[in-house]
Design an enzyme around this catalytic site. Structure first.
Site, short mmCIF file in Angstrom:
data_model
loop_
_atom_site.label_atom_id
_atom_site.label_comp_id
_atom_site.label_asym_id
_atom_site.label_seq_id
_atom_site.Cartn_x
_atom_site.Cartn_y
_atom_site.Cartn_z
N ASP A 11 55.62 55.62 58.25
CA ASP A 11 55.69 54.70 57.13
C ASP A 11 57.06 53.99 57.13
O ASP A 11 57.99 54.41 57.84
CB ASP A 11 55.51 55.51 55.84
CG ASP A 11 55.67 54.71 54.58
OD1 ASP A 11 55.06 53.64 54.48
OD2 ASP A 11 56.44 55.14 53.70
N ASP A 178 55.73 59.23 52.77
CA ASP A 178 56.27 59.62 51.47
C ASP A 178 55.35 59.38 50.28
O ASP A 178 55.75 59.63 49.15
CB ASP A 178 57.58 58.87 51.22
CG ASP A 178 57.33 57.42 50.81
OD1 ASP A 178 56.54 56.72 51.48
OD2 ASP A 178 57.90 56.99 49.78
#
Length: 227
Positions: A11, A178
């Site tokens: 990410d 996350d």
């Protein structure tokens, strides 16, 4: 670096950045010199991860818009999954009810989107969710924006698509993220790591959680493969 270093799916916001979403320069040499495939998997529109790969000098293999857009440079392939007309209809109805997407007149957050619409995180979410449901869509809270998106697409399906083009298996990958939009990616990856600033969904679905946050957490996550 270990010969057993896995391919990496990572990410951007909250994982390669600081808490202000600025890219941490320490991640640049890690990604640039990672000896296996790197897949950048993000909720952002495709130009953002493409630009990141371009400036890092790595192959442009990206999952954008939470799986709605998949580009694999090695096979010159682009896949789009999602009902953009429905997402635009949700946005129009949201505005008609007196709300705002929250990104200003130019709206760089949505300008290049091809499968979904995003709304600023400080805007009311309940009416957005109701409108999305009416159009067969869902609202995904990434912690940075609300994404009005197709429930059939996610980062996990995106990694499946990447692997189909590259003759790889998702289970070969190390995934680092996350947010709840990383959860499905975690489900299909062979190893998944949530940085410590991750939300509850990501933490629950990860194989391990770092002690450090943001880019420090990413560096901790990949450290076993760099020693």
């Amino acid at each position: 670096m270990s010969s057993e270093t896995p391919p990496l799916a990572v990410d951007i916001d909250g994982t390669l950045t600081d808490d202000q979403r600025a890219l941490d320069p320490r991640v640049i040499p890690v990604l640039r010199h990672w000896p296996e495939r790197v897949v950048v998997a993000t909720g952002k529109a495709m130009p953002f991860p493409i630009a990141l790969c371009e400036f890092l000098g790595i192959g442009r293999t990206v999952i954008a818009e939470n799986g709605g857009v998949v580009f694999v440079e090695a096979t010159d392939s682009l896949e789009l999954v999602g009902d953009k007309d429905a997402a635009d209809a949700v946005a129009a109805a949201y505005r008609d009810r007196g709300y705002d997407l929250g990104f200003g007149a130019v709206d760089l957050a949505n300008r290049w989107r091809e499968t979904e619409v995003v709304v600023q995180i400080d805007q009311p979410v309940a009416p957005l969710e109701a409108l999305a449901e009416e159009h067969g869509l869902v609202v995904l809270d990434t912690g940075y924006a609300y994404h009005v998106t197709d429930p059939s697409a996610d980062k996990g399906t995106g990694l499946d698509a990447v692997c189909a083009h590259l003759d790889r298996e998702p289970s070969e990958f190390l995934a680092v993220g996350d947010s709840e939009n990383d959860a499905q990616l975690f489900d299909v990856a062979g190893e998944s790591v949530a940085v410590s600033n991750a939300d509850a969904t990501a933490r629950e679905r990860a194989d391990r959680i770092t002690e450090a946050s943001y880019a420090d957490g990413f560096l901790e996550a990949v450290a076993p493969y760099r020693e």
